[in-house]
Design a protein around this motif. Structure first.
Motif, PDB file in Angstrom:
ATOM      1  N   LEU A  92       0.829  -1.211   0.000  1.00  0.00           N
ATOM      2  CA  LEU A  92       0.000   0.000   0.000  1.00  0.00           C
ATOM      3  C   LEU A  92       0.863   1.262   0.000  1.00  0.00           C
ATOM      4  CD1 LEU A  92      -2.773  -1.167   2.498  1.00  0.00           C
ATOM      5  CD2 LEU A  92      -3.012  -0.838   0.024  1.00  0.00           C
ATOM      6  N   LEU A  93       1.985   1.216   0.689  1.00  0.00           N
ATOM      7  CA  LEU A  93       2.901   2.364   0.671  1.00  0.00           C
ATOM      8  C   LEU A  93       3.448   2.598  -0.728  1.00  0.00           C
ATOM      9  CD1 LEU A  93       4.969   1.851   3.957  1.00  0.00           C
ATOM     10  CD2 LEU A  93       3.051   3.410   3.579  1.00  0.00           C
ATOM     11  N   GLN A  94       3.695   1.508  -1.465  1.00  0.00           N
ATOM     12  CA  GLN A  94       4.168   1.647  -2.838  1.00  0.00           C
ATOM     13  C   GLN A  94       3.138   2.337  -3.716  1.00  0.00           C
ATOM     14  OE1 GLN A  94       7.176   0.826  -4.282  1.00  0.00           O
ATOM     15  NE2 GLN A  94       7.931   0.391  -2.223  1.00  0.00           N
ATOM     16  N   LYS A  95       1.862   2.184  -3.371  1.00  0.00           N
ATOM     17  CA  LYS A  95       0.780   2.849  -4.109  1.00  0.00           C
ATOM     18  C   LYS A  95       0.507   4.256  -3.565  1.00  0.00           C
ATOM     19  CE  LYS A  95      -2.933   0.366  -4.808  1.00  0.00           C
ATOM     20  NZ  LYS A  95      -4.083  -0.539  -4.493  1.00  0.00           N
ATOM     21  N   GLN A  96       1.333   4.701  -2.616  1.00  0.00           N
ATOM     22  CA  GLN A  96       1.175   6.010  -1.972  1.00  0.00           C
ATOM     23  C   GLN A  96      -0.107   6.101  -1.150  1.00  0.00           C
ATOM     24  OE1 GLN A  96       3.629   8.474  -1.925  1.00  0.00           O
ATOM     25  NE2 GLN A  96       4.765   6.752  -2.787  1.00  0.00           N
ATOM     26  N   GLU A  97      -0.632   4.960  -0.733  1.00  0.00           N
ATOM     27  CA  GLU A  97      -1.777   4.931   0.180  1.00  0.00           C
ATOM     28  C   GLU A  97      -1.206   4.891   1.600  1.00  0.00           C
ATOM     29  OE1 GLU A  97      -4.562   1.852  -0.824  1.00  0.00           O
ATOM     30  OE2 GLU A  97      -4.621   2.425  -2.950  1.00  0.00           O
ATOM     31  N   LEU A  98      -0.687   6.038   2.030  1.00  0.00           N
ATOM     32  CA  LEU A  98       0.093   6.092   3.266  1.00  0.00           C
ATOM     33  C   LEU A  98      -0.720   5.749   4.509  1.00  0.00           C
ATOM     34  CD1 LEU A  98       2.324   9.254   2.673  1.00  0.00           C
ATOM     35  CD2 LEU A  98       2.817   6.864   2.154  1.00  0.00           C
ATOM     36  N   LYS A 133       5.533   6.616   8.898  1.00  0.00           N
ATOM     37  CA  LYS A 133       4.953   7.683   9.714  1.00  0.00           C
ATOM     38  C   LYS A 133       5.710   8.999   9.514  1.00  0.00           C
ATOM     39  CE  LYS A 133       2.370   5.259  13.222  1.00  0.00           C
ATOM     40  NZ  LYS A 133       1.978   5.236  14.651  1.00  0.00           N
ATOM     41  N   TYR A 134       7.013   8.906   9.269  1.00  0.00           N
ATOM     42  CA  TYR A 134       7.768  10.125   8.962  1.00  0.00           C
ATOM     43  C   TYR A 134       7.291  10.728   7.641  1.00  0.00           C
ATOM     44  CZ  TYR A 134      11.517  13.370   7.926  1.00  0.00           C
ATOM     45  OH  TYR A 134      12.219  14.513   7.615  1.00  0.00           O
ATOM     46  N   MET A 135       7.027   9.875   6.657  1.00  0.00           N
ATOM     47  CA  MET A 135       6.508  10.367   5.376  1.00  0.00           C
ATOM     48  C   MET A 135       5.150  11.035   5.560  1.00  0.00           C
ATOM     49  SD  MET A 135       7.489   7.734   2.307  1.00  0.00           S
ATOM     50  CE  MET A 135       6.768   6.279   3.034  1.00  0.00           C
ATOM     51  N   LEU A 136       4.292  10.428   6.398  1.00  0.00           N
ATOM     52  CA  LEU A 136       2.987  11.033   6.685  1.00  0.00           C
ATOM     53  C   LEU A 136       3.174  12.406   7.320  1.00  0.00           C
ATOM     54  CD1 LEU A 136       0.590   8.305   8.155  1.00  0.00           C
ATOM     55  CD2 LEU A 136       0.234   9.718   6.131  1.00  0.00           C
ATOM     56  N   TRP A 137       4.069  12.468   8.310  1.00  0.00           N
ATOM     57  CA  TRP A 137       4.319  13.756   8.965  1.00  0.00           C
ATOM     58  C   TRP A 137       4.854  14.765   7.965  1.00  0.00           C
ATOM     59  CZ3 TRP A 137       9.026  16.287   9.233  1.00  0.00           C
ATOM     60  CH2 TRP A 137       8.999  17.492   9.963  1.00  0.00           C
ATOM     61  N   GLU A 138       5.773  14.338   7.104  1.00  0.00           N
ATOM     62  CA  GLU A 138       6.401  15.239   6.141  1.00  0.00           C
ATOM     63  C   GLU A 138       5.360  15.833   5.199  1.00  0.00           C
ATOM     64  OE1 GLU A 138      10.776  15.075   4.127  1.00  0.00           O
ATOM     65  OE2 GLU A 138       9.437  13.400   3.723  1.00  0.00           O
ATOM     66  N   HIS A 139       4.442  14.988   4.721  1.00  0.00           N
ATOM     67  CA  HIS A 139       3.379  15.465   3.828  1.00  0.00           C
ATOM     68  C   HIS A 139       2.468  16.452   4.555  1.00  0.00           C
ATOM     69  CE1 HIS A 139       3.532  11.985   0.674  1.00  0.00           C
ATOM     70  NE2 HIS A 139       4.701  12.497   0.925  1.00  0.00           N
ATOM     71  N   ALA A 140       2.056  16.065   5.775  1.00  0.00           N
ATOM     72  CA  ALA A 140       1.159  16.932   6.545  1.00  0.00           C
ATOM     73  C   ALA A 140       1.860  18.236   6.916  1.00  0.00           C
ATOM     74  CB  ALA A 140       0.686  16.212   7.805  1.00  0.00           C
ATOM     75  N   SER A 141       3.139  18.145   7.253  1.00  0.00           N
ATOM     76  CA  SER A 141       3.907  19.334   7.629  1.00  0.00           C
ATOM     77  C   SER A 141       4.030  20.309   6.457  1.00  0.00           C
ATOM     78  CB  SER A 141       5.300  18.919   8.109  1.00  0.00           C
ATOM     79  OG  SER A 141       6.103  20.037   8.364  1.00  0.00           O
ATOM     80  N   SER A 142       4.302  19.769   5.274  1.00  0.00           N
ATOM     81  CA  SER A 142       4.421  20.631   4.086  1.00  0.00           C
ATOM     82  C   SER A 142       3.103  21.342   3.805  1.00  0.00           C
ATOM     83  CB  SER A 142       4.827  19.783   2.878  1.00  0.00           C
ATOM     84  OG  SER A 142       6.115  19.232   3.066  1.00  0.00           O
ATOM     85  N   LYS A 143       2.009  20.602   3.968  1.00  0.00           N
ATOM     86  CA  LYS A 143       0.687  21.196   3.728  1.00  0.00           C
ATOM     87  C   LYS A 143       0.403  22.300   4.745  1.00  0.00           C
ATOM     88  CE  LYS A 143      -4.240  20.096   3.403  1.00  0.00           C
ATOM     89  NZ  LYS A 143      -5.274  19.048   3.565  1.00  0.00           N
ATOM     90  N   ARG A 144       0.696  22.006   6.038  1.00  0.00           N
ATOM     91  CA  ARG A 144       0.462  23.021   7.076  1.00  0.00           C
ATOM     92  C   ARG A 144       1.328  24.254   6.853  1.00  0.00           C
ATOM     93  NH1 ARG A 144       0.196  18.450  10.499  1.00  0.00           N
ATOM     94  NH2 ARG A 144       2.426  18.645  10.969  1.00  0.00           N
TER      95      ARG A 144
END
Length: 283
Positions: A92-98, A133-144
């Motif tokens: 699922l991570l490979q499909k970017q379904e984080l 989880k770091y990737m999730l944070w990174e995406h959310a952080s960039s958006k914020r």
């Protein structure tokens, strides 16, 4: 109707095919291993390990859609399959379904800790979960950060427009208006700096009490000894096995049966990671 002896023969043949597949896998002959596991599945489709073994071959060939399909089938047959949840999470991570990938990895970690807390897979799963989880944070952080910057620019523009309108006041008020305007801009910038602090890695390390005394890494599965020292479970177990049955800091005698999960530290670590997602990044 199929007789019991025929079913038994099919099961024996399927098991032999699994063993053949394992031999092929160890020799990196993944295509031959897939063929053997597929034959085993044809004979006995309700054995989850055949599906996870084949999924592992697909994983080695980066055939992630097939990994996902086989793992979902394995989970239908055995919901407690650590390997199935783990490899499904990776697929699922490979499909970017984080989000969904993290859920599956977390499920695999929870199941792994219950089944074999000192097994190699628990550490491997944690490593992948931390990266996800770091990737999730990174995406959310960039958006914020983008949203905060946009809002900050809009507020600054509004203040400048207000100051421009105030310039129409009598001459005696101009200096006071300018000073007030500068103060408002500085307060505004302070507010937005404060709002963005959670997404900025601290200048200092993760607090010491949240880190293993041996590896200095943030805890994943902390356990406490009778002398009150907390270690990462896999690390202290490795020490007891390879170095000796004693506490590496206090030097007191120690057996693995004396280790107790430190739930308070575990909760503190999770609370810290929830607030500081950058700390999931592993060196």
């Amino acid at each position: 109707m199929v007789s019991g002896s025929a079913l038994s023969a099919a099961a024996k043949q399927a098991e032999q095919l699994r063993k053949d597949g394992n031999i092929y896998f160890k020799k990196d002959r993944f295509g031959a291993a897939i063929d053997a596991y597929t034959e085993a599945i044809t004979l006995c489709p309700n054995v989850p390990v055949y599906w996870t073994n084949r999924a592992l071959c697909h994983r080695r060939r980066n055939e992630w859609l097939k990994v996902e399909e086989d793992c979902r089938r394995a989970i239908q047959l055995d919901y407690s399959s650590v390997k199935a949840h783990y490899m499904l999470g990776l697929a699922l991570l490979q499909k970017q379904e984080l989000d969904e990938g993290v859920k599956e990895l977390q499920k695999a970690l929870d199941l792994g800790r219950g089944a074999n807390p000192k097994g190699y897979m628990v550490d491997e799963i944690w490593q992948e979960l931390a990266k996800a989880k770091y990737m999730l944070w990174e995406h959310a952080s960039s958006k914020r950060s983008w949203e905060l910057q946009s809002l900050k620019e809009a507020c600054e523009t509004a203040l400048r427009e207000k100051h421009f309108l105030d310039d129409s006041q009598p001459e005696g008020f101009l200096d006071e208006a300018g000073i007030s305007h500068m103060k408002q801009l500085e307060v505004l910038r302070q507010v937005f700096r404060k709002a963005g602090e959670a997404d900025i890695p601290c200048e200092f390390q993760v607090p010491d009490y949240l880190c293993c005394k041996i590896t200095l890494d943030i805890f994943c599965d902390p356990v406490i000894t009778p002398s009150g020292v907390t270690y990462e479970r896999a690390v202290i177990l490795d020490h007891l096995q390879k170095v000796g049955k004693f506490d590496p800091i206090t030097r007191e005698q120690l057996d693995q049966s004396q280790l107790v999960p430190n739930l308070a530290i575990k909760e503190a670590v999770q609370a810290y990671l929830d607030k500081h997602g950058w700390a999931y990044k592993l060196d």
